[in-house]
Design a protein around this motif. Structure first.
Motif, PDB file in Angstrom:
ATOM      1  N   ALA A  40       1.126 -38.982  17.030  1.00 42.52           N
ATOM      2  CA  ALA A  40      -0.267 -38.539  16.900  1.00 42.52           C
ATOM      3  C   ALA A  40      -1.105 -39.588  16.161  1.00 42.52           C
ATOM      4  O   ALA A  40      -0.727 -40.741  16.040  1.00 42.52           O
ATOM      5  CB  ALA A  40      -0.337 -37.182  16.229  1.00 42.52           C
ATOM      6  N   ALA A  41      -2.258 -39.173  15.669  1.00 47.84           N
ATOM      7  CA  ALA A  41      -3.205 -40.100  15.037  1.00 47.84           C
ATOM      8  C   ALA A  41      -3.355 -39.795  13.553  1.00 47.84           C
ATOM      9  O   ALA A  41      -4.454 -39.865  12.996  1.00 47.84           O
ATOM     10  CB  ALA A  41      -4.565 -40.012  15.734  1.00 47.84           C
ATOM     11  N   ASP A  42      -2.250 -39.476  12.910  1.00 49.11           N
ATOM     12  CA  ASP A  42      -2.269 -39.034  11.517  1.00 49.11           C
ATOM     13  C   ASP A  42      -1.460 -40.005  10.664  1.00 49.11           C
ATOM     14  O   ASP A  42      -0.218 -39.942  10.638  1.00 49.11           O
ATOM     15  CB  ASP A  42      -1.670 -37.627  11.435  1.00 49.11           C
ATOM     16  N   PRO A  43      -2.114 -40.919   9.944  1.00 46.74           N
ATOM     17  CA  PRO A  43      -1.378 -41.888   9.130  1.00 46.74           C
ATOM     18  C   PRO A  43      -0.455 -41.246   8.099  1.00 46.74           C
ATOM     19  O   PRO A  43       0.595 -41.821   7.780  1.00 46.74           O
ATOM     20  CB  PRO A  43      -2.489 -42.702   8.454  1.00 46.74           C
ATOM     21  N   ALA A  44      -0.823 -40.089   7.585  1.00 48.69           N
ATOM     22  CA  ALA A  44       0.059 -39.413   6.627  1.00 48.69           C
ATOM     23  C   ALA A  44       1.365 -39.000   7.301  1.00 48.69           C
ATOM     24  O   ALA A  44       2.447 -39.123   6.713  1.00 48.69           O
ATOM     25  CB  ALA A  44      -0.644 -38.196   6.030  1.00 48.69           C
ATOM     26  N   PHE A  45       1.273 -38.539   8.543  1.00 48.49           N
ATOM     27  CA  PHE A  45       2.482 -38.168   9.277  1.00 48.49           C
ATOM     28  C   PHE A  45       3.305 -39.403   9.616  1.00 48.49           C
ATOM     29  O   PHE A  45       4.543 -39.364   9.587  1.00 48.49           O
ATOM     30  CB  PHE A  45       2.131 -37.399  10.547  1.00 48.49           C
ATOM     31  N   TRP A  46       2.619 -40.506   9.938  1.00 47.00           N
ATOM     32  CA  TRP A  46       3.356 -41.739  10.217  1.00 47.00           C
ATOM     33  C   TRP A  46       4.273 -42.086   9.043  1.00 47.00           C
ATOM     34  O   TRP A  46       5.430 -42.439   9.237  1.00 47.00           O
ATOM     35  CB  TRP A  46       2.415 -42.909  10.460  1.00 47.00           C
ATOM     36  N   ALA A  47       3.741 -42.005   7.814  1.00 44.90           N
ATOM     37  CA  ALA A  47       4.539 -42.344   6.630  1.00 44.90           C
ATOM     38  C   ALA A  47       5.686 -41.353   6.438  1.00 44.90           C
ATOM     39  O   ALA A  47       6.809 -41.747   6.088  1.00 44.90           O
ATOM     40  CB  ALA A  47       3.649 -42.381   5.395  1.00 44.90           C
ATOM     41  N   GLN A  48       5.419 -40.070   6.681  1.00 42.84           N
ATOM     42  CA  GLN A  48       6.471 -39.061   6.534  1.00 42.84           C
ATOM     43  C   GLN A  48       7.597 -39.281   7.542  1.00 42.84           C
ATOM     44  O   GLN A  48       8.764 -38.988   7.253  1.00 42.84           O
ATOM     45  CB  GLN A  48       5.885 -37.662   6.714  1.00 42.84           C
ATOM     46  N   GLY A 100       3.835 -49.391  10.452  1.00 43.68           N
ATOM     47  CA  GLY A 100       3.578 -50.699  11.021  1.00 43.68           C
ATOM     48  C   GLY A 100       3.474 -50.675  12.528  1.00 43.68           C
ATOM     49  O   GLY A 100       2.625 -51.342  13.126  1.00 43.68           O
ATOM     50  N   ALA A 101       4.341 -49.900  13.166  1.00 45.55           N
ATOM     51  CA  ALA A 101       4.312 -49.809  14.629  1.00 45.55           C
ATOM     52  C   ALA A 101       3.002 -49.218  15.127  1.00 45.55           C
ATOM     53  O   ALA A 101       2.424 -49.686  16.116  1.00 45.55           O
ATOM     54  CB  ALA A 101       5.492 -48.968  15.121  1.00 45.55           C
ATOM     55  N   MET A 102       2.497 -48.191  14.435  1.00 47.72           N
ATOM     56  CA  MET A 102       1.273 -47.531  14.876  1.00 47.72           C
ATOM     57  C   MET A 102       0.026 -48.353  14.583  1.00 47.72           C
ATOM     58  O   MET A 102      -1.004 -48.177  15.231  1.00 47.72           O
ATOM     59  CB  MET A 102       1.155 -46.151  14.228  1.00 47.72           C
ATOM     60  N   GLN A 103       0.105 -49.273  13.621  1.00 46.72           N
ATOM     61  CA  GLN A 103      -1.032 -50.114  13.293  1.00 46.72           C
ATOM     62  C   GLN A 103      -1.078 -51.389  14.134  1.00 46.72           C
ATOM     63  O   GLN A 103      -2.037 -52.154  14.043  1.00 46.72           O
ATOM     64  CB  GLN A 103      -0.997 -50.473  11.801  1.00 46.72           C
ATOM     65  N   ALA A 104      -0.053 -51.604  14.942  1.00 46.76           N
ATOM     66  CA  ALA A 104       0.014 -52.750  15.843  1.00 46.76           C
ATOM     67  C   ALA A 104      -0.058 -52.246  17.282  1.00 46.76           C
ATOM     68  O   ALA A 104      -0.022 -51.036  17.521  1.00 46.76           O
ATOM     69  CB  ALA A 104       1.321 -53.508  15.590  1.00 46.76           C
ATOM     70  N   PRO A 105      -0.193 -53.135  18.260  1.00 46.49           N
ATOM     71  CA  PRO A 105      -0.085 -52.679  19.648  1.00 46.49           C
ATOM     72  C   PRO A 105       1.253 -51.961  19.853  1.00 46.49           C
ATOM     73  O   PRO A 105       2.294 -52.422  19.374  1.00 46.49           O
ATOM     74  CB  PRO A 105      -0.137 -53.988  20.446  1.00 46.49           C
ATOM     75  N   HIS A 106       1.216 -50.829  20.540  1.00 45.43           N
ATOM     76  CA  HIS A 106       2.425 -50.022  20.643  1.00 45.43           C
ATOM     77  C   HIS A 106       2.487 -49.315  21.987  1.00 45.43           C
ATOM     78  O   HIS A 106       1.488 -49.190  22.692  1.00 45.43           O
ATOM     79  CB  HIS A 106       2.491 -48.998  19.505  1.00 45.43           C
ATOM     80  N   TYR A 107       3.690 -48.843  22.324  1.00 43.32           N
ATOM     81  CA  TYR A 107       3.865 -48.068  23.550  1.00 43.32           C
ATOM     82  C   TYR A 107       2.999 -46.815  23.501  1.00 43.32           C
ATOM     83  O   TYR A 107       2.877 -46.157  22.466  1.00 43.32           O
ATOM     84  CB  TYR A 107       5.328 -47.697  23.734  1.00 43.32           C
ATOM     85  N   PRO A 155      -3.703 -50.856  22.198  1.00 42.60           N
ATOM     86  CA  PRO A 155      -3.980 -51.573  20.952  1.00 42.60           C
ATOM     87  C   PRO A 155      -4.446 -50.600  19.883  1.00 42.60           C
ATOM     88  O   PRO A 155      -5.070 -49.597  20.164  1.00 42.60           O
ATOM     89  CB  PRO A 155      -5.108 -52.535  21.347  1.00 42.60           C
ATOM     90  N   ALA A 156      -4.117 -50.883  18.655  1.00 44.91           N
ATOM     91  CA  ALA A 156      -4.561 -50.079  17.526  1.00 44.91           C
ATOM     92  C   ALA A 156      -5.334 -50.982  16.582  1.00 44.91           C
ATOM     93  O   ALA A 156      -5.681 -52.120  16.899  1.00 44.91           O
ATOM     94  CB  ALA A 156      -3.359 -49.447  16.833  1.00 44.91           C
ATOM     95  N   ALA A 157      -5.589 -50.483  15.391  1.00 46.37           N
ATOM     96  CA  ALA A 157      -6.357 -51.241  14.415  1.00 46.37           C
ATOM     97  C   ALA A 157      -5.655 -52.547  14.079  1.00 46.37           C
ATOM     98  O   ALA A 157      -4.442 -52.677  14.170  1.00 46.37           O
ATOM     99  CB  ALA A 157      -6.510 -50.392  13.146  1.00 46.37           C
ATOM    100  N   ALA A 158      -6.437 -53.536  13.657  1.00 45.03           N
ATOM    101  CA  ALA A 158      -5.864 -54.846  13.338  1.00 45.03           C
ATOM    102  C   ALA A 158      -4.834 -54.711  12.235  1.00 45.03           C
ATOM    103  O   ALA A 158      -5.011 -53.977  11.264  1.00 45.03           O
ATOM    104  CB  ALA A 158      -6.984 -55.799  12.905  1.00 45.03           C
TER     105      ALA A 158
END
Length: 330
Positions: free
Chosen positions: A243-251, A228-235, A29-32
């Motif tokens: 990783a745990a870098d929201p900036a990289f998620w967007a890139q 969106g995938a990283m902010q929801a429950p994910h594999y 689980p990740a952040a709501a």
């Protein structure tokens, strides 16, 4: 007919990695989630419940490979293959070319394998067999691409690998009797994510010396919206890959890199994975608002079957052929 026995040595290493992923737990689980992300939470929570037992975890984790690494691919009469053409200095930066008899100004399909960004291979029979059987006799040249895998390369570096492979294909197409202007870029799973990154941002192409192609086919990507995938429950392996870098998620998110109309695109998604279909529809809506021509095709197949069964006789393969025909391709 020619039968090609594909390499099996890497099969055991892939199986071991899949079992390690399973033992680590399939999802975390990740952040709501809020906004658009909230629509995916219920579907992904159901997936998490399904993966709660060890056998279910192994079963679903294995679906992220293109399967059958030691299988047999049958070439049509007169066809030939050129193996391990280098588009970079790393041993993983290689591609194979499957050429039909009498190829002349033939269209191309460039295939990018899946495997959770960590495993998979260009020679997997699950990726190749049915596609070769369907499209080589119709005159297509098929190219299958390997790329560096996590942890050696992250998804943005992998996308750069695919772009460099594309540049090589575009420069050499005429040597294989193919027309570089009639090129379809197709990927499954992680490979679909990489393909859609390139489709969403021309800067990634230009940096590698590649240019736009004719049309894109994405086969069941679960990472169209990485944020969106990283902010929801994910594999769980998403944490390793992104990783745990929201900036990289967007890139690394095709949805977030999309700023202009993409090329004509077919987004195939498994209706058994509603979260993936929802993200694909969101991408299609944004692309359409930018003037893009995007089709979303849900199919009642598993994630693995979306890849393996493409090329078999039936409505699914016919739908892909109709999309190709709309682009003026055979």
């Amino acid at each position: 007919m020619r039968h090609l026995l594909l390499p099996q040595a890497r099969c055991w290493a892939q199986l071991l990695l899949l079992l390690v992923c399973a033992a680590a737990g399939a999802m975390r689980p990740a952040a709501a989630a809020t906004g658009a992300v909230a629509r995916t939470v219920a579907a992904q929570a159901a997936q998490m419940r399904e993966l709660s037992d060890a056998s279910g975890t192994r079963r679903r984790a294995s679906e992220f490979d293109d399967d059958d690494p030691g299988g047999i691919v049958t070439l049509p009469a007169g066809a030939r293959v050129e193996r391990d053409l280098a588009y970079g200095t790393d041993p993983a930066q290689r591609l194979d070319v499957y050429i039909p008899a009498g190829a002349s100004r033939s269209p191309l399909i460039v295939l990018v394998h899946g495997g959770a960004w960590m495993i998979g291979d260009k020679s997997n029979a699950g990726l190749l067999a049915n596609k070769i059987t369907r499209w080589l006799p119709r005159g297509y040249v098929l190219v299958s691409v390997n790329y560096r895998l996590v942890p050696k390369a992250n998804p943005l570096q992998q996308a750069d690998d695919v772009a460099r492979a594309l540049a090589l294909v575009q420069s050499r197409a005429s040597q294989w009797g193919a027309d570089a202007n009639r090129l379809v870029l197709m990927g499954h799973s992680a490979g679909a994510h990489l393909v859609m990154l390139l489709a969403s941002d021309d800067d990634l192409l230009r940096a590698a010396g590649a240019r736009r192609w004719q049309a894109t086919v994405s086969l069941d990507s679960a990472a169209i919206d990485v944020v969106g995938a990283m902010q929801a429950p994910h594999y769980a392996f998403f944490d390793t890959v992104f990783a745990a870098d929201p900036a990289f998620w967007a890139q690394a998110s095709p949805l977030h890199r999309l700023k202009a109309a993409p090329l004509p695109t077919l987004l195939v998604c498994s209706s058994q994975r509603e979260a993936a279909c929802s993200a694909n529809r969101q991408y299609a809506s944004r692309a359409a608002a930018l003037g893009g021509r995007i089709q979303v095709v849900p199919v009642s197949l598993s994630h693995r079957e979306v890849n393996q069964e493409l090329g078999l006789a039936g409505e699914y393969s016919d739908a892909v052929d109709r999309f190709l025909a709309q682009q003026g391709l055979p």
